[in-house]
Design a protein around this motif. Structure first.
Motif, PDB file in Angstrom:
ATOM      1  N   LYS A  40       0.830  -1.124   0.003  1.00 49.73           N
ATOM      2  CA  LYS A  40       0.117  -0.081   0.049  1.00 49.73           C
ATOM      3  C   LYS A  40       0.743   1.304   0.115  1.00 49.73           C
ATOM      4  O   LYS A  40       0.339   2.300  -0.599  1.00 49.73           O
ATOM      5  CB  LYS A  40      -1.211   0.096   1.285  1.00 49.73           C
ATOM      6  CG  LYS A  40      -2.031  -1.218   1.274  1.00 49.73           C
ATOM      7  CD  LYS A  40      -2.666  -1.155   2.266  1.00 49.73           C
ATOM      8  CE  LYS A  40      -3.926  -1.911   2.374  1.00 49.73           C
ATOM      9  NZ  LYS A  40      -4.828  -1.911   3.539  1.00 49.73           N
ATOM     10  N   ALA A  43       1.905   1.821  -3.662  1.00 44.17           N
ATOM     11  CA  ALA A  43       0.763   2.655  -4.260  1.00 44.17           C
ATOM     12  C   ALA A  43       0.460   4.137  -4.025  1.00 44.17           C
ATOM     13  O   ALA A  43       0.306   4.875  -4.945  1.00 44.17           O
ATOM     14  CB  ALA A  43      -0.528   1.588  -4.200  1.00 44.17           C
ATOM     15  N   ARG A  47       0.609   7.547  -6.377  1.00 45.50           N
ATOM     16  CA  ARG A  47      -0.114   8.600  -6.477  1.00 45.50           C
ATOM     17  C   ARG A  47       0.579  10.102  -6.111  1.00 45.50           C
ATOM     18  O   ARG A  47      -0.067  10.874  -6.884  1.00 45.50           O
ATOM     19  CB  ARG A  47      -1.415   8.429  -5.386  1.00 45.50           C
ATOM     20  CG  ARG A  47      -2.152   7.143  -5.817  1.00 45.50           C
ATOM     21  CD  ARG A  47      -3.020   6.847  -4.738  1.00 45.50           C
ATOM     22  NE  ARG A  47      -3.830   5.439  -5.148  1.00 45.50           N
ATOM     23  CZ  ARG A  47      -4.145   4.587  -3.915  1.00 45.50           C
ATOM     24  NH1 ARG A  47      -3.842   4.967  -2.809  1.00 45.50           N
ATOM     25  NH2 ARG A  47      -4.514   3.478  -4.474  1.00 45.50           N
ATOM     26  N   GLN A  89      -9.367   8.669  -7.985  1.00 43.49           N
ATOM     27  CA  GLN A  89      -8.962   7.373  -7.494  1.00 43.49           C
ATOM     28  C   GLN A  89      -9.553   6.875  -6.226  1.00 43.49           C
ATOM     29  O   GLN A  89      -9.807   5.750  -6.017  1.00 43.49           O
ATOM     30  CB  GLN A  89      -7.344   7.853  -7.184  1.00 43.49           C
ATOM     31  CG  GLN A  89      -6.363   7.718  -8.400  1.00 43.49           C
ATOM     32  CD  GLN A  89      -5.070   8.263  -8.008  1.00 43.49           C
ATOM     33  OE1 GLN A  89      -4.913   9.213  -7.381  1.00 43.49           O
ATOM     34  NE2 GLN A  89      -4.196   7.669  -8.873  1.00 43.49           N
ATOM     35  N   GLU A  93     -11.516   3.161  -5.730  1.00 46.52           N
ATOM     36  CA  GLU A  93     -11.314   2.381  -4.804  1.00 46.52           C
ATOM     37  C   GLU A  93     -12.168   1.735  -3.748  1.00 46.52           C
ATOM     38  O   GLU A  93     -12.226   0.960  -2.895  1.00 46.52           O
ATOM     39  CB  GLU A  93      -9.833   2.534  -4.134  1.00 46.52           C
ATOM     40  CG  GLU A  93      -8.489   2.714  -5.004  1.00 46.52           C
ATOM     41  CD  GLU A  93      -7.357   2.383  -4.332  1.00 46.52           C
ATOM     42  OE1 GLU A  93      -7.247   2.739  -2.875  1.00 46.52           O
ATOM     43  OE2 GLU A  93      -6.484   1.922  -4.826  1.00 46.52           O
ATOM     44  N   PRO A 101      -4.444  -1.559  -7.082  1.00 43.42           N
ATOM     45  CA  PRO A 101      -4.067  -0.006  -7.280  1.00 43.42           C
ATOM     46  C   PRO A 101      -3.043   0.080  -8.608  1.00 43.42           C
ATOM     47  O   PRO A 101      -3.175   1.364  -8.988  1.00 43.42           O
ATOM     48  CB  PRO A 101      -3.505   0.193  -5.978  1.00 43.42           C
ATOM     49  CG  PRO A 101      -3.050  -1.265  -5.514  1.00 43.42           C
ATOM     50  CD  PRO A 101      -4.129  -2.185  -5.858  1.00 43.42           C
ATOM     51  N   TRP A 104      -5.521   1.418 -11.303  1.00 40.85           N
ATOM     52  CA  TRP A 104      -5.729   2.465 -11.129  1.00 40.85           C
ATOM     53  C   TRP A 104      -4.849   3.593 -11.496  1.00 40.85           C
ATOM     54  O   TRP A 104      -4.971   4.657 -12.079  1.00 40.85           O
ATOM     55  CB  TRP A 104      -6.728   2.847  -9.561  1.00 40.85           C
ATOM     56  CG  TRP A 104      -7.803   2.142  -9.619  1.00 40.85           C
ATOM     57  CD1 TRP A 104      -8.169   1.457  -8.563  1.00 40.85           C
ATOM     58  CD2 TRP A 104      -8.980   1.940 -10.325  1.00 40.85           C
ATOM     59  NE1 TRP A 104      -9.332   0.778  -8.442  1.00 40.85           N
ATOM     60  CE2 TRP A 104      -9.678   1.241  -9.704  1.00 40.85           C
ATOM     61  CE3 TRP A 104      -9.223   2.455 -11.618  1.00 40.85           C
ATOM     62  CZ2 TRP A 104     -11.206   0.946 -10.308  1.00 40.85           C
ATOM     63  CZ3 TRP A 104     -10.659   1.982 -12.148  1.00 40.85           C
ATOM     64  CH2 TRP A 104     -11.314   1.421 -11.486  1.00 40.85           C
ATOM     65  N   ASN A 105      -3.621   3.510 -10.695  1.00 32.94           N
ATOM     66  CA  ASN A 105      -2.614   4.442 -10.852  1.00 32.94           C
ATOM     67  C   ASN A 105      -2.044   4.692 -12.368  1.00 32.94           C
ATOM     68  O   ASN A 105      -1.968   5.993 -12.644  1.00 32.94           O
ATOM     69  CB  ASN A 105      -1.440   4.037  -9.883  1.00 32.94           C
ATOM     70  CG  ASN A 105      -1.892   4.099  -8.229  1.00 32.94           C
ATOM     71  OD1 ASN A 105      -2.838   4.773  -8.165  1.00 32.94           O
ATOM     72  ND2 ASN A 105      -1.079   3.367  -7.540  1.00 32.94           N
ATOM     73  N   GLN A 437     -10.987  -4.711 -13.558  1.00 32.75           N
ATOM     74  CA  GLN A 437     -11.064  -4.640 -12.042  1.00 32.75           C
ATOM     75  C   GLN A 437     -12.095  -5.366 -11.347  1.00 32.75           C
ATOM     76  O   GLN A 437     -12.022  -5.958 -10.434  1.00 32.75           O
ATOM     77  CB  GLN A 437     -11.128  -2.986 -11.487  1.00 32.75           C
ATOM     78  CG  GLN A 437      -9.870  -2.323 -11.768  1.00 32.75           C
ATOM     79  CD  GLN A 437      -8.714  -2.510 -10.778  1.00 32.75           C
ATOM     80  OE1 GLN A 437      -8.503  -3.447 -10.372  1.00 32.75           O
ATOM     81  NE2 GLN A 437      -7.817  -1.375 -10.759  1.00 32.75           N
TER      82      GLN A 437
END
Length: 442
Positions: A40, A43, A47, A89, A93, A101, A104-105, A437
């Protein structure tokens, strides 16, 4: 002073994207238990790099050196864009609890680069591009309830097939021609390509048919390929008539990927590629538009002021300023024809540098790797086929446009996913990531 800042910021942009990719590697190592640090954290750091890239770029774009003043329009687009990246974002999530992630990133980084380039090349269209991204995000957030309704249904295959065919033939009646292809529809100044929506319908159709027959014996699966193969061939035939060869190739590769997953037949896959090679050769002999692009690819110097002009300008843009580029706002990417859509990668390499361009390719690879990984981990055939199909469509589309821009292959006139300006492309590509996803949680 401003020029010096723009030059120095070249190093920052390279650092941002390199650190972004490294954190992606850290996340994967952590996921496999090879790093003690929580994934995490990696991730979150990704961001941060997206935000830093956005803020740095719009700080440069907001200043007008000619009048030594701030451009209010760029400040507004920059502020709204930052809100879109951060809040988008978080919302994604929140809706997709078990999402990856990295996907998405990667998507938001590429979307932000697209917004930056639109503000750089055509400030009047930046607000519209941001609105398209917002519509795409809305589609992503609203997708799970709709997917729940059709998740276990194999009765919609006929509806997907018929809807796709109707959309494809619409340009013959109410369409307009752009860049040599008659595959656009224009309504009161708003233009879109029906084939973008048909990418969705084709993958859903194939996943429905193949998923329904996943329990068939391996020997019997070949017969189950005939009908979906005929439907795909019909779609491709319509696209050939519209001179939309790039989308036709994307449809073909999407079908071949999903057919191979379903049948497990290597000879079938190889035979399909050989048949496609024959079809391309036939198209070269019959379609003047295709011949022009092949000639420009083989020897652009034979006609540098007409047929070869676009690809030569692209090559100059990519190679002139080297690894770090000229610096944002210091180049002349507008000299490349269609730089906002098909050739946006050339403009990026000119001002951000080739190293940054390589980093963007790395982000695409990260997205495709995670998409295939999600497909392989799906327990049920239907979501696994959807994830594989959409990942293949995005990957092959990216290969076609990047290969054309750098003169690896002839240009096919498709958009660069997430980055190229345009509403239908951005919305469709974002929704594809949303479906991948969703498949991860199934």
């Amino acid at each position: 002073m401003f020029q010096l800042i723009a030059i120095l910021c070249r190093w920052l942009f390279v650092f941002y994207i390199a650190f972004f990719l490294w954190q992606g590697v850290e996340y994967l190592l952590s996921e496999r238990g090879l790093r003690r640090r929580d994934g995490k954290t990696a991730a979150v750091l990704q961001r941060v790099m997206i935000v830093m890239t956005h803020v740095t770029a719009f700080a440069i774009l907001a200043y007008d050196p000619a009048s030594a003043s701030i451009r209010p329009g760029a400040v507004l687009v920059g502020g709204l864009g930052l809100a879109f990246v951060v809040l988008g974002q978080a919302a994604a999530e929140l809706v997709y609890r078990k999402s990856c992630p990295l996907l998405w990133n990667g998507m938001f980084f590429l979307l932000d680069i697209g917004l930056i380039m639109t503000e750089r090349l055509s400030p009047a269209d930046a607000g519209r591009q941001l609105a398209y991204c917002a519509v795409g995000l809305a589609a992503v957030l609203l997708a799970p309830p709709a997917l729940k309704l059709i998740n276990r249904s194999d009765k919609l295959a006929a509806a997907y097939m018929a809807s796709g065919l109707v959309l494809l033939v619409l340009p013959f009646f109410v369409g307009v021609s752009k860049y040599g292809s008659n595959n656009w529809i224009s309504i009161r100044g708003f233009s879109f390509q029906p084939s973008e929506a048909v990418k969705f319908l084709l993958v859903f159709f194939l996943a429905s048919v193949f998923g329904k027959n996943a329990d068939a014996e391996k020997g019997a699966r070949f017969k189950r390929l005939i009908f979906p193969g005929a439907v795909t061939a019909a779609y491709i035939g319509v696209l050939f008539l519209q001179n939309d060869l790039g989308t036709a190739l994307i449809f073909f590769m999407g079908f071949m990927t999903m057919a191979y997953i379903f049948s497990g037949s290597e000879p079938l896959f190889v035979g399909g590629l050989l048949a496609a090679s024959g079809a391309v050769w036939f198209a070269y002999g019959k379609i003047a538009h295709f011949q022009t692009r092949v000639v420009a690819w083989l020897n652009p110097w034979s006609d540098p002021y007409d047929k070869g002009y676009q690809i030569l300008q692209s090559m100059f843009a990519i190679g002139t300023w080297g690894l770090l580029g000229s610096g944002l706002t210091r180049g002349v990417p507008e000299l490349v024809p269609v730089v906002r859509s098909d050739f946006v990668f050339s403009g990026i390499c000119e001002e951000f540098g080739s190293l940054f361009g390589i980093g963007l390719i790395g982000i695409f690879v990260m997205i495709f790797y995670r998409g295939i990984n999600i497909s392989l981990r799906c327990e049920r055939p239907y979501p696994g086929l959807l994830a594989a199909g959409f990942t293949c469509v995005l990957a092959f589309q990216t290969f076609l446009i990047l290969g054309g821009v750098i003169r690896l292959i002839p240009m096919t006139g498709v958009t660069l996913p997430f980055i190229s300006a345009g509403g239908s492309s951005a919305v469709v590509c974002m929704a594809m990531v949303g479906i991948v996803q969703w498949a991860r949680a199934e």
